[in-house]
Design an enzyme around this catalytic site. Structure first.
Site, mmCIF file in Angstrom:
data_model
loop_
_atom_site.group_PDB
_atom_site.id
_atom_site.type_symbol
_atom_site.label_atom_id
_atom_site.label_comp_id
_atom_site.label_asym_id
_atom_site.label_seq_id
_atom_site.Cartn_x
_atom_site.Cartn_y
_atom_site.Cartn_z
ATOM 1 N N TRP A 9 0.818 -1.206 0.000
ATOM 2 C CA TRP A 9 0.000 0.000 0.000
ATOM 3 C C TRP A 9 0.854 1.260 0.000
ATOM 4 O O TRP A 9 1.718 1.436 0.874
ATOM 5 C CB TRP A 9 -0.861 0.064 1.259
ATOM 6 C CG TRP A 9 -2.006 -0.879 1.380
ATOM 7 C CD1 TRP A 9 -2.044 -2.040 2.099
ATOM 8 C CD2 TRP A 9 -3.317 -0.722 0.823
ATOM 9 N NE1 TRP A 9 -3.295 -2.617 2.018
ATOM 10 C CE2 TRP A 9 -4.090 -1.829 1.238
ATOM 11 C CE3 TRP A 9 -3.908 0.255 0.010
ATOM 12 C CZ2 TRP A 9 -5.418 -1.995 0.879
ATOM 13 C CZ3 TRP A 9 -5.233 0.091 -0.358
ATOM 14 C CH2 TRP A 9 -5.979 -1.018 0.067
ATOM 15 N N ASP A 10 0.614 2.149 -0.924
ATOM 16 C CA ASP A 10 1.125 3.505 -0.780
ATOM 17 C C ASP A 10 0.387 4.151 0.392
ATOM 18 O O ASP A 10 -0.781 3.825 0.654
ATOM 19 C CB ASP A 10 0.875 4.291 -2.065
ATOM 20 C CG ASP A 10 1.176 5.770 -1.917
ATOM 21 O OD1 ASP A 10 2.297 6.103 -1.501
ATOM 22 O OD2 ASP A 10 0.284 6.586 -2.203
ATOM 23 N N LEU A 11 1.042 5.067 1.103
ATOM 24 C CA LEU A 11 0.410 5.676 2.280
ATOM 25 C C LEU A 11 -0.337 6.965 1.933
ATOM 26 O O LEU A 11 -1.553 7.050 2.115
ATOM 27 C CB LEU A 11 1.464 5.964 3.357
ATOM 28 C CG LEU A 11 0.933 6.541 4.670
ATOM 29 C CD1 LEU A 11 -0.025 5.574 5.365
ATOM 30 C CD2 LEU A 11 2.098 6.897 5.599
#
Length: 230
Positions: A9-11
């Site tokens: 996941w990108d944040l």
């Protein structure tokens, strides 16, 4: 479970609404220093900040140049003097790491996927202290299996070396078991291409893919990821 076992996941602007946090932090910092601020200044900062991060992704500058340069450029364009970039950066980073806003009920989705047995990791180019604060106060540190900050890894997304280092820390997880979910074509999606990892572009505003970067999947809302995974 199907083909994928692991979600990367990108944040910022994927799990968390970074723009909302950034807007808060910038206005707080200007107010703390007695500076006037309006929507035009926020927009100008956003453009300057984005340009610095894009330059880092291209390997033109390091993170230290972002730290020193973005407010220097902003202050020069606004004619602000008498305040050091170090002074506002410290206030800004502390403010940025003190708030969080989940995007698109991301927390509920992450917990649902956790219950289904998926491994989940956060991949981010943000500053380590700020990202660590956000991950902790949001409770994400208890939801995901790990967090990989480029500052600690030693190189940023989209470089293959970044993803190789992440995979080496993921206890036997293979690249073809993973899917990257992120909003940035140049960071997340290009990174997936560089590393041979399946990509899912989170594109809630339906932006055109003007860069022509190859995408495996595209979603408008995060819950559409379930159709790909399950």
């Amino acid at each position: 479970m199907g083909r994928f076992t692991t979600i990367l996941w990108d944040l910022d602007q994927t799990i968390l609404d970074f723009k909302k946090s950034q807007n808060y932090a910038l206005r707080y910092s200007f107010g703390k220093l007695g500076l006037e601020i309006n929507d035009d200044i926020v927009s100008l900062y956003n453009d300057i900040n984005d340009s610095y991060w894009k330059r880092m992704e291209r390997g033109e500058i390091g993170k230290e140049e972002i730290h020193k340069g973005r407010f220097k450029t902003l202050f020069e364009q606004l004619g602000i003097t008498g305040i050091t970039t170090e002074e506002i950066e410290e206030i800004y980073q502390n403010a940025l790491g003190s708030v969080f806003f989940f995007q698109d009920e991301a927390d509920k989705l992450i917990m649902q996927l956790k219950e289904k047995g998926f491994k989940q990791y956060i991949i981010t180019n943000g500053f380590n202290k700020t990202q660590a604060n956000k991950v902790h106060i949001s409770g994400l540190d208890k939801m995901v299996d790990g967090v990989f900050v480029s500052e600690i890894i030693g190189c940023p997304k989209p470089y293959k070396e970044y993803f190789d280092a992440c995979l080496a820390r993921m206890d036997g997880v293979l690249a073809d078991e993973c899917i990257i979910v992120g909003d940035s074509l140049t960071s997340d999606i290009q990174g997936g291409l560089n590393a041979g990892i399946t990509t899912c572009w989170y594109n809630p505003t339906e932006c055109p893919n003007s860069l022509g970067i190859s995408i495996d999947y595209e979603i408008r809302i995060l819950r559409e990821l379930l159709n790909i995974l399950c």
